[in-house]
Design a protein around this motif. Structure first.
Motif, PDB file in Angstrom:
ATOM      1  N   TYR A  40       4.425  10.209  -9.385  1.00 38.30           N
ATOM      2  CA  TYR A  40       4.205  10.372 -10.826  1.00 38.30           C
ATOM      3  C   TYR A  40       3.143  11.427 -11.138  1.00 38.30           C
ATOM      4  CZ  TYR A  40       7.160   6.294 -11.278  1.00 38.30           C
ATOM      5  OH  TYR A  40       8.213   5.420 -11.205  1.00 38.30           O
ATOM      6  N   LYS A  41       2.214  11.664 -10.228  1.00 38.98           N
ATOM      7  CA  LYS A  41       1.243  12.741 -10.431  1.00 38.98           C
ATOM      8  C   LYS A  41       1.911  14.097 -10.257  1.00 38.98           C
ATOM      9  CE  LYS A  41      -2.850  10.187  -9.025  1.00 38.98           C
ATOM     10  NZ  LYS A  41      -3.742   9.899  -7.906  1.00 38.98           N
ATOM     11  N   ARG A  42       2.799  14.200  -9.271  1.00 46.28           N
ATOM     12  CA  ARG A  42       3.452  15.483  -8.995  1.00 46.28           C
ATOM     13  C   ARG A  42       4.582  15.785  -9.964  1.00 46.28           C
ATOM     14  NH1 ARG A  42       3.552  16.425  -2.478  1.00 46.28           N
ATOM     15  NH2 ARG A  42       1.331  16.122  -2.207  1.00 46.28           N
ATOM     16  N   ILE A  43       5.262  14.725 -10.422  1.00 44.49           N
ATOM     17  CA  ILE A  43       6.373  14.909 -11.368  1.00 44.49           C
ATOM     18  C   ILE A  43       6.156  13.945 -12.535  1.00 44.49           C
ATOM     19  CG2 ILE A  43       8.876  15.048 -11.636  1.00 44.49           C
ATOM     20  CD1 ILE A  43       9.093  15.060  -8.583  1.00 44.49           C
ATOM     21  N   PRO A  44       5.227  14.234 -13.431  1.00 43.96           N
ATOM     22  CA  PRO A  44       4.880  13.299 -14.498  1.00 43.96           C
ATOM     23  C   PRO A  44       6.005  13.039 -15.497  1.00 43.96           C
ATOM     24  CG  PRO A  44       3.733  15.386 -14.788  1.00 43.96           C
ATOM     25  CD  PRO A  44       4.426  15.448 -13.469  1.00 43.96           C
ATOM     26  N   THR A  45       6.988  13.926 -15.564  1.00 44.68           N
ATOM     27  CA  THR A  45       8.087  13.733 -16.520  1.00 44.68           C
ATOM     28  C   THR A  45       9.295  13.031 -15.893  1.00 44.68           C
ATOM     29  OG1 THR A  45       8.914  15.946 -16.012  1.00 44.68           O
ATOM     30  CG2 THR A  45       7.405  15.734 -17.895  1.00 44.68           C
ATOM     31  N   LEU A  46       9.134  12.530 -14.675  1.00 44.16           N
ATOM     32  CA  LEU A  46      10.228  11.847 -13.978  1.00 44.16           C
ATOM     33  C   LEU A  46      10.722  10.659 -14.802  1.00 44.16           C
ATOM     34  CD1 LEU A  46      11.806  11.763 -11.237  1.00 44.16           C
ATOM     35  CD2 LEU A  46      10.151  10.045 -10.528  1.00 44.16           C
ATOM     36  N   ARG A  47      12.042  10.564 -14.957  1.00 39.95           N
ATOM     37  CA  ARG A  47      12.635   9.446 -15.705  1.00 39.95           C
ATOM     38  C   ARG A  47      14.086   9.255 -15.272  1.00 39.95           C
ATOM     39  NH1 ARG A  47      12.762  13.948 -18.668  1.00 39.95           N
ATOM     40  NH2 ARG A  47      14.594  14.425 -19.904  1.00 39.95           N
ATOM     41  N   ARG A  48      14.664   8.130 -15.661  1.00 37.27           N
ATOM     42  CA  ARG A  48      16.082   7.870 -15.365  1.00 37.27           C
ATOM     43  C   ARG A  48      16.941   8.906 -16.068  1.00 37.27           C
ATOM     44  NH1 ARG A  48      15.546   2.508 -17.430  1.00 37.27           N
ATOM     45  NH2 ARG A  48      16.876   3.304 -19.065  1.00 37.27           N
ATOM     46  N   ALA A  49      18.003   9.333 -15.408  1.00 40.09           N
ATOM     47  CA  ALA A  49      18.914  10.307 -16.009  1.00 40.09           C
ATOM     48  C   ALA A  49      20.062   9.633 -16.739  1.00 40.09           C
ATOM     49  CB  ALA A  49      19.461  11.247 -14.927  1.00 40.09           C
ATOM     50  N   VAL A  50      20.250   8.353 -16.500  1.00 38.65           N
ATOM     51  CA  VAL A  50      21.345   7.614 -17.140  1.00 38.65           C
ATOM     52  C   VAL A  50      20.819   6.276 -17.646  1.00 38.65           C
ATOM     53  CG1 VAL A  50      23.107   8.693 -15.675  1.00 38.65           C
ATOM     54  CG2 VAL A  50      22.102   6.522 -14.979  1.00 38.65           C
ATOM     55  N   GLY A  51      21.576   5.647 -18.520  1.00 38.60           N
ATOM     56  CA  GLY A  51      21.202   4.331 -19.029  1.00 38.60           C
ATOM     57  C   GLY A  51      21.382   3.260 -17.965  1.00 38.60           C
ATOM     58  N   LEU A  52      20.732   2.119 -18.162  1.00 38.06           N
ATOM     59  CA  LEU A  52      20.830   1.016 -17.197  1.00 38.06           C
ATOM     60  C   LEU A  52      22.266   0.571 -16.975  1.00 38.06           C
ATOM     61  CD1 LEU A  52      17.774  -1.255 -18.076  1.00 38.06           C
ATOM     62  CD2 LEU A  52      18.136   0.098 -16.021  1.00 38.06           C
TER      63      LEU A  52
ATOM     64  N   MET B 207       0.832  -1.193   0.000  1.00 38.84           N
ATOM     65  CA  MET B 207       0.000   0.000   0.000  1.00 38.84           C
ATOM     66  C   MET B 207       0.880   1.262   0.000  1.00 38.84           C
ATOM     67  SD  MET B 207      -2.755   1.423   2.768  1.00 38.84           S
ATOM     68  CE  MET B 207      -1.429   1.850   3.875  1.00 38.84           C
ATOM     69  N   GLU B 208       1.924   1.260   0.819  1.00 39.21           N
ATOM     70  CA  GLU B 208       2.824   2.410   0.873  1.00 39.21           C
ATOM     71  C   GLU B 208       3.449   2.676  -0.491  1.00 39.21           C
ATOM     72  OE1 GLU B 208       5.460   1.136   3.945  1.00 39.21           O
ATOM     73  OE2 GLU B 208       4.381   2.233   5.506  1.00 39.21           O
ATOM     74  N   LEU B 209       3.898   1.615  -1.166  1.00 42.65           N
ATOM     75  CA  LEU B 209       4.512   1.786  -2.482  1.00 42.65           C
ATOM     76  C   LEU B 209       3.504   2.298  -3.514  1.00 42.65           C
ATOM     77  CD1 LEU B 209       6.839  -1.331  -2.596  1.00 42.65           C
ATOM     78  CD2 LEU B 209       7.523   1.075  -2.456  1.00 42.65           C
ATOM     79  N   GLN B 210       2.280   1.818  -3.455  1.00 44.76           N
ATOM     80  CA  GLN B 210       1.252   2.302  -4.382  1.00 44.76           C
ATOM     81  C   GLN B 210       0.999   3.789  -4.170  1.00 44.76           C
ATOM     82  OE1 GLN B 210      -2.047  -0.298  -3.623  1.00 44.76           O
ATOM     83  NE2 GLN B 210      -1.241  -1.938  -4.915  1.00 44.76           N
ATOM     84  N   VAL B 211       0.916   4.206  -2.924  1.00 42.78           N
ATOM     85  CA  VAL B 211       0.687   5.623  -2.618  1.00 42.78           C
ATOM     86  C   VAL B 211       1.885   6.467  -3.044  1.00 42.78           C
ATOM     87  CG1 VAL B 211       0.391   7.298  -0.742  1.00 42.78           C
ATOM     88  CG2 VAL B 211      -0.950   5.184  -0.751  1.00 42.78           C
ATOM     89  N   VAL B 212       3.082   6.010  -2.704  1.00 47.50           N
ATOM     90  CA  VAL B 212       4.293   6.774  -3.038  1.00 47.50           C
ATOM     91  C   VAL B 212       4.440   6.943  -4.540  1.00 47.50           C
ATOM     92  CG1 VAL B 212       6.816   6.649  -3.063  1.00 47.50           C
ATOM     93  CG2 VAL B 212       5.577   6.271  -0.945  1.00 47.50           C
ATOM     94  N   TYR B 213       4.353   5.844  -5.294  1.00 45.25           N
ATOM     95  CA  TYR B 213       4.568   5.935  -6.738  1.00 45.25           C
ATOM     96  C   TYR B 213       3.471   6.727  -7.431  1.00 45.25           C
ATOM     97  CZ  TYR B 213       8.501   2.756  -6.506  1.00 45.25           C
ATOM     98  OH  TYR B 213       9.709   2.187  -6.233  1.00 45.25           O
ATOM     99  N   SER B 214       2.218   6.515  -7.063  1.00 42.87           N
ATOM    100  CA  SER B 214       1.147   7.268  -7.735  1.00 42.87           C
ATOM    101  C   SER B 214       1.265   8.759  -7.421  1.00 42.87           C
ATOM    102  CB  SER B 214      -0.227   6.730  -7.353  1.00 42.87           C
ATOM    103  OG  SER B 214      -0.483   6.928  -5.984  1.00 42.87           O
ATOM    104  N   THR B 215       1.605   9.098  -6.193  1.00 38.37           N
ATOM    105  CA  THR B 215       1.778  10.508  -5.822  1.00 38.37           C
ATOM    106  C   THR B 215       2.973  11.113  -6.533  1.00 38.37           C
ATOM    107  OG1 THR B 215       0.815  10.085  -3.639  1.00 38.37           O
ATOM    108  CG2 THR B 215       2.100  12.113  -3.896  1.00 38.37           C
TER     109      THR B 215
END
Length: 105
Positions: A72-84, A62-70
């Motif tokens: 991605y809603k607040r920072i929708p363009t969030l992405r990795r800054a470097v390759g794997l 539940m904590e992870l669902q809340v954290v990730y949904s919040t």
């Protein structure tokens, strides 16, 4: 006792390593040694299994669902800054993960 065709004698011990627990090719045939965020992981053992299942797993999910949904809603363009290939994975720790995950938005 016999486990997977191997005989374990009474005077022998077993070492259970967490790092290999979720890499069973029978459970994850598509790529057991890769980080697959979108793979169907219903057979993972991150929270234990059977009678040894973690009591806190529902809270953690539940904590992870809340954290990730919040997040991605607040920072929708969030992405990795470097390759794997530039993300340093922990191979020397009790719990597998990454040392750092650079992000940008």
């Amino acid at each position: 006792m016999e486990i997977a065709g191997l005989t374990i004698h009474a005077d022998e011990g077993l070492l259970m390593l967490n790092g290999v627990g979720n890499r069973d090719p029978k459970a994850f045939p598509e790529a057991p040694d890769t980080l697959g965020i979108t793979r169907d992981a219903h057979h993972h053992i991150a929270f234990g299994f059977g009678v040894h299942q973690c009591l806190g797993q529902s809270l953690a999910r539940m904590e992870l669902q809340v954290v990730y949904s919040t997040l991605y809603k607040r920072i929708p363009t969030l992405r990795r800054a470097v390759g794997l290939d530039r993300i340093p994975f922990k191979h020397d720790a009790f719990i597998y993960g990454v040392y750092e995950l650079p992000v940008t938005w």
